[in-house]
Write a protein that holds these residues in place. Structure first.
Motif, PDB file in Angstrom:
ATOM      1  N   LEU A   1      47.230  34.210  29.538  1.00  0.00           N
ATOM      2  CA  LEU A   1      48.118  35.115  28.806  1.00  0.00           C
ATOM      3  C   LEU A   1      49.483  35.194  29.480  1.00  0.00           C
ATOM      4  O   LEU A   1      50.521  35.189  28.810  1.00  0.00           O
ATOM      5  N   VAL A   2      49.491  35.263  30.804  1.00  0.00           N
ATOM      6  CA  VAL A   2      50.747  35.286  31.558  1.00  0.00           C
ATOM      7  C   VAL A   2      51.520  33.986  31.311  1.00  0.00           C
ATOM      8  O   VAL A   2      52.727  34.000  31.079  1.00  0.00           O
TER       9      VAL A   2
ATOM     10  N   CYS B   1      38.039  38.744  31.151  1.00  0.00           N
ATOM     11  CA  CYS B   1      39.437  39.169  31.226  1.00  0.00           C
ATOM     12  C   CYS B   1      40.133  38.521  32.414  1.00  0.00           C
ATOM     13  O   CYS B   1      41.280  38.102  32.317  1.00  0.00           O
ATOM     14  N   LYS B   2      39.421  38.453  33.511  1.00  0.00           N
ATOM     15  CA  LYS B   2      39.972  37.858  34.730  1.00  0.00           C
ATOM     16  C   LYS B   2      40.313  36.385  34.502  1.00  0.00           C
ATOM     17  O   LYS B   2      41.326  35.893  35.003  1.00  0.00           O
ATOM     18  N   VAL B   3      39.499  35.705  33.722  1.00  0.00           N
ATOM     19  CA  VAL B   3      39.748  34.293  33.408  1.00  0.00           C
ATOM     20  C   VAL B   3      40.884  34.155  32.390  1.00  0.00           C
ATOM     21  O   VAL B   3      41.698  33.241  32.475  1.00  0.00           O
TER      22      VAL B   3
ATOM     23  N   MET C   1      37.052  40.380  26.422  1.00  0.00           N
ATOM     24  CA  MET C   1      37.820  41.365  25.704  1.00  0.00           C
ATOM     25  C   MET C   1      38.730  40.652  24.717  1.00  0.00           C
ATOM     26  O   MET C   1      38.597  39.483  24.494  1.00  0.00           O
ATOM     27  N   LEU C   2      39.684  41.335  24.222  1.00  0.00           N
ATOM     28  CA  LEU C   2      40.459  40.840  23.115  1.00  0.00           C
ATOM     29  C   LEU C   2      41.933  40.768  23.474  1.00  0.00           C
ATOM     30  O   LEU C   2      42.457  41.640  24.135  1.00  0.00           O
TER      31      LEU C   2
ATOM     32  N   TRP D   1      41.466  45.048  27.781  1.00  0.00           N
ATOM     33  CA  TRP D   1      40.724  44.533  28.920  1.00  0.00           C
ATOM     34  C   TRP D   1      40.096  45.665  29.735  1.00  0.00           C
ATOM     35  O   TRP D   1      40.341  46.842  29.478  1.00  0.00           O
ATOM     36  N   ALA D   2      39.293  45.279  30.703  1.00  0.00           N
ATOM     37  CA  ALA D   2      38.699  46.220  31.654  1.00  0.00           C
ATOM     38  C   ALA D   2      38.668  45.564  33.031  1.00  0.00           C
ATOM     39  O   ALA D   2      38.533  44.337  33.134  1.00  0.00           O
ATOM     40  N   THR D   3      38.793  46.359  34.064  1.00  0.00           N
ATOM     41  CA  THR D   3      38.840  45.822  35.425  1.00  0.00           C
ATOM     42  C   THR D   3      37.553  45.095  35.802  1.00  0.00           C
ATOM     43  O   THR D   3      37.580  44.172  36.607  1.00  0.00           O
ATOM     44  N   TRP D   4      36.431  45.486  35.221  1.00  0.00           N
ATOM     45  CA  TRP D   4      35.131  44.911  35.558  1.00  0.00           C
ATOM     46  C   TRP D   4      34.812  43.659  34.734  1.00  0.00           C
ATOM     47  O   TRP D   4      33.819  42.997  34.974  1.00  0.00           O
TER      48      TRP D   4
END
Length: 116
Positions: A64-65, A57-59, A1-2, A50-53
């Motif tokens: 980002l945090v 994004c998970k990576v 995602m972006l 993002w999307a939960t799936w």
């Protein structure tokens, strides 16, 4: 995602520069609260679509945090917009399960199209 990093640009006294304006958006959070771009107007904001799936994004989220934390003294905020979700998805719960507390708006498909 972006993920987008938006900064307000200061115009130099000798040169006239107009900062590009981010598109306005307003969405609801999972709990029904309203969240909008107006809340972050004039602030440096990392906007994470993002999307939960989404495995990418998970990576990306820990980085980002880390980036937001590194620049929090300068006022940088991290805000997510969830999109393209399956029925019953709970994005804020998913973030909490991953150990994150940054806010996420839901049903952001139309908003994401503004950034194309």
């Amino acid at each position: 995602m972006l993920a987008l990093l938006l900064f307000t640009l200061n115009a130099n006294a000798e040169e006239t520069t107009v900062a590009p304006q981010a598109p306005f958006w307003q969405l609801k959070t999972q709990s029904g609260d309203t969240i909008s771009s107006a809340q972050f107007d004039g602030q440096a904001t990392i906007l994470h679509f993002w999307a939960t799936w989404c495995p990418y994004c998970k990576v990306l989220q820990p980085k980002l945090v880390e980036l937001a934390k590194k620049y929090q003294q300068q006022g940088v905020k991290l805000v997510a917009i969830s999109l393209n979700e399956e029925d019953g998805a709970l994005p804020q719960d998913e973030l909490a399960a991953r150990g994150y507390s940054f806010p996420t708006a839901v049903n952001g498909d139309e908003v994401a199209m503004k950034w194309r």
